[in-house]
Design an enzyme around this catalytic site. Structure first.
Site, mmCIF file in Angstrom:
data_model
loop_
_atom_site.group_PDB
_atom_site.id
_atom_site.type_symbol
_atom_site.label_atom_id
_atom_site.label_comp_id
_atom_site.label_asym_id
_atom_site.label_seq_id
_atom_site.Cartn_x
_atom_site.Cartn_y
_atom_site.Cartn_z
ATOM 1 N N GLY A 217 0.813 -1.228 0.000
ATOM 2 C CA GLY A 217 0.000 0.000 0.000
ATOM 3 C C GLY A 217 0.839 1.266 0.000
ATOM 4 O O GLY A 217 0.312 2.366 0.172
ATOM 5 N N ASP A 342 11.261 4.802 -5.875
ATOM 6 C CA ASP A 342 10.503 3.560 -5.683
ATOM 7 C C ASP A 342 11.437 2.355 -5.573
ATOM 8 O O ASP A 342 11.140 1.274 -6.063
ATOM 9 C CB ASP A 342 9.475 3.351 -6.816
ATOM 10 C CG ASP A 342 8.529 2.195 -6.536
ATOM 11 O OD1 ASP A 342 8.289 1.905 -5.351
ATOM 12 O OD2 ASP A 342 8.050 1.570 -7.498
HETATM 13 CA CA CA Z 1 6.945 0.302 -4.451
#
Ligand code: CA
Length: 726
Positions: A217, A342
């Protein structure tokens, strides 16, 4: 549109009309739910898998008792009947088609004559490992609209087994214990705040009677944590938060380090949660009594939004060791301080012992999303070495004295939309969740590696959305710019996938084989001197573990992203894999998925043995496509593009090019008709298939602007396809 809706749309489409986006690519669709055979009891008494058996799983050669086979998570099978000499006789023993067509990421277990696997939407199967017969299936009936709360497809990576019970985490955040004989629910607990976009996709692990489970999430509104539940009762024993909470609240007791961690944050990160989710990897060293797990990216991704002062933001993108009995913090190593790319540190954490500079070291290996291969002393978290295993442009190396990356300063310059950072690895990683394997026989790690760039361009005037991801970047359309064909071709040309053998002592490549992907499968290595990997083109291959020479392959008729396993049954060795195209890449990557992937999606378990005689059915032919009638002015199309980027691309692909999981909107019959389009996008007509209503974030006029963009893209693509034929 979310994948949820996507799948919905897809299914419906399928029913009325088979869509094909190009000659070789049929669009996947959820088929109508097939009747699942009535639950049948598994004949044998429930096997006892207890502490001693899991600790000694290495010697339990015929079984596959936990997701990485052993607590060290090496994914190495000591079986050798199938080997470099015999592998040419390897052929299909059986296959079992599953009743979903979303991504399949599970590693099955085999426990004393029964295989336990999972499929999309968190369904669990018990399968006869000799015949492929379905013994029972458990469907947790995950509400399909939950698909809108997951970044990366409605996937599940497998179960844990303990004392006659099978444990699964469900997409909407339950942890469920099933009776292994019947598939009946023994207990079920909710492990997340279901008003938020938490999801469970990872496999649980059981350590000393505790079921350890994390969640996902970190692209939405999650604050990461991992929890332990009593395997008998489902009672929560401890919870370890990976990022600090609201500073007005007292810090959590299991992790007093959170008070220190809070000093590495600024702003109001706790309002969106901060990220740092524990969504995939774990391993365990019984002798040291340490549980290891990796944490995810920061939320939002963009440093401009989340972390303008460039602090470390502990414990994002970190490897953490805790005591499994209490969740007590022992050490951490942050692979990407102040992550803005990320770079989740959630890839496999493989434990082994290596002789490095003449000294025997207890190490932990990780081929991180950020492109560096880390060798870490697992007793204390100290970095031993780190080298790039894929193309890396965000950093020039890792400083062994401080353990910190030596960053390329340009990699944090994301604020100018005219000069964004185009980086490698991109957000999908030099290596993602696809399982790596380590062979103690060759001393090599085998990595499903990618070269996948990403354009990191701040979303000007970013505001958190109630539906959709909160990245703070302009999304994949930035990665594959539609306006500049040259840039687009350049980026697409740099997209590649490899099966790469890595020497963790020398920190260098031993061999590398180009795969058709990126987004090829997870890896199994065996004592037969073999490495197995399925790929994006739907072929399962066996390679010589020492040289990389391909010795065998067999079609799966669908892209393979999960990792194979090996087991013994009735005196024969099997190789099995859960096949099915999916995950984040085909959802978002658009045109990139037209290169090197079969783009057909069906879900099936395949098992191979020496002299197997099963045959796959013939492939259906792809249907031709017709372009949609154009609607809207150029100005409306431009507005529609912006809205598509906000609401739709993460399930329906960059530039509305479907990757084979959700409907390809360019050929959608629903997109032919304004009323049908509105009924789906605004009124939620396909909610039950996962395509939720976007009324909370779009009005009918905006929905029609998106349709204008989609009809433009349909005609553009059709013209390109006609030109390719000439
Ligand atoms: Ca990620």
């Amino acid at each position: 549109m979310k994948h949820v809706r996507t799948s919905t749309l897809l299914s419906v489409l399928l029913l009325c009309f088979v869509v094909a986006c190009r000659k070789s690519a049929t669009q996947s669709v959820d088929p109508p739910a097939k009747a699942v055979p009535a639950t049948q009891a598994v004949e044998a008494a429930p096997p006892v898998v207890d502490d001693a058996r899991l600790v000694n799983a290495e010697q339990d050669t015929g079984n596959w008792l936990t997701t990485g086979r052993t607590y060290s998570e090496q994914r190495f099978s000591p079986l050798d009947l199938i080997n470099t000499n015999t592998v040419k006789q390897l052929s299909l023993a059986w296959f079992l088609d599953l009743d979903t067509t979303r991504g399949q990421e599970a590693t099955p277990l085999v426990v004393d004559g029964v295989m336990y696997s999972t499929s999309a939407w968190s369904k669990v199967q018990a399968i006869d490992p000799v015949t492929g017969k379905l013994l029972w299936q458990y469907d947790p009936k995950v509400p399909k609209e939950v698909g809108s709360k997951v970044c990366c497809d409605v996937v599940n990576r497998g179960v844990a087994f303990w004392k006659g019970r099978v444990y699964v985490g469900t997409l909407e955040g339950r942890l469920v214990a099933l009776d292994a004989k019947s598939g009946n629910v023994v207990w079920s607990v909710v492990t997340v705040d279901q008003t938020k976009s938490y999801a469970i996709t990872g496999a649980p692990r059981v350590i000393k009677g505790k079921v350890i489970i994390g969640n996902a999430g970190g692209e939405f509104d999650a604050r990461g944590y991992v929890s332990a539940y009593d395997a008998e009762t489902g009672k929560m024993i401890w919870r370890f938060y990976t990022v600090p909470g609201d500073p007005q609240q007292p810090p959590e007791e299991n992790n007093p380090k959170l008070a220190d961690a809070a000093k590495t944050w600024t702003g109001e990160w706790w309002k969106l949660g901060g990220g740092g989710t524990v969504w995939n990897s774990m391993s365990y060293d019984p002798a040291l009594d340490l549980l290891y797990f990796g944490t995810g990216n920061g939320l939002p991704w963009s440093g401009t939004v989340r972390n303008p002062k460039g602090n470390d933001n502990l414990f994002l993108a970190s490897i953490i060791a805790v005591r499994p009995d209490t969740g007590e913090y022992v050490w951490h190593y942050q692979t990407t301080p102040g992550d803005i790319w990320d770079y989740d540190a959630t890839q496999d954490l493989i434990l082994t012992d290596l002789t490095i500079e003449g000294e025997k070291r207890q190490v932990l290996l990780q081929a991180n999303k950020n492109g560096f291969f880390y060798v870490i002393d697992r007793t204390n978290g100290k970095l031993i070495s780190a080298k790039p295993f894929s193309t890396v442009t965000w950093a020039t190396g890792v400083d062994l004295a401080t353990g910190r990356p030596i960053e390329n300063p340009a990699a944090r310059k994301t604020a100018d939309p005219k000069a964004p950072w185009v980086g490698m690895p991109g957000a999908l990683g030099g290596h993602n969740w696809k399982s790596m394997s380590f062979s103690p026989q060759t001393g090599l790690a085998y990595i499903p590696a990618n070269d996948l760039p990403f354009v990191y361009s701040d979303y000007q005037s970013f505001k958190a959305l109630s539906i959709g991801m909160n990245l703070g970047y302009d999304g994949v359309p930035g990665s594959f710019p539609q306006g500049d064909a040259k840039v687009r071709q350049q980026i697409l040309g740099s997209v590649n996938g490899y099966l790469r053998a890595w020497d963790p002592v020398a920190q260098k490549e031993a061999w590398s084989v180009q795969q058709p992907g990126p987004w090829d499968g997870g890896i199994l290595s065996t004592a037969g001197g073999l490495v197995f990997e399925g790929n994006a083109m739907g072929l399962i291959g066996a390679f010589d573990a020492k040289t990389g020479t391909q010795l065998w392959s067999n079609p799966a008729q669908t892209g393979v992203i999960a990792a194979p396993i090996s087991y013994m049954a009735k005196g024969e060795q099997y190789i099995a894999v859960v096949a099915g195209w999916g995950g984040v890449y085909p959802l978002v990557a658009g045109d990139a998925t037209r290169k090197g992937s079969i783009n057909v999606n069906r879900s099936r378990v395949l098992a191979f043995k020496l002299g197997g005689t099963a045959k796959l059915p013939d492939e259906p032919k792809a249907a031709d496509v017709k372009p949609l009638p154009r609607v809207g002015t150029d100005a409306e199309v431009a507005q529609g593009f912006r809205l598509f980027t906000d609401a739709c691309w993460r399930c329906h692909g960059d530039a509305a090019v479907g990757g084979g999981i959700t409907p390809d909107l360019r050929w959608s019959p629903i997109a032919r008709d304004a009323a049908a389009w509105k009924s789906v996008v605004i009124d939620g007509a396909l909610k039950e298939r996962g395509m939720i209503s976007f009324a909370p974030v779009l009005n009918a006029k905006q929905a029609e602007l998106i349709r204008a963009y989609v009809t433009m893209r349909s005609n553009q693509s059709y013209a390109e396809m006609q030109a390719e034929k000439m």
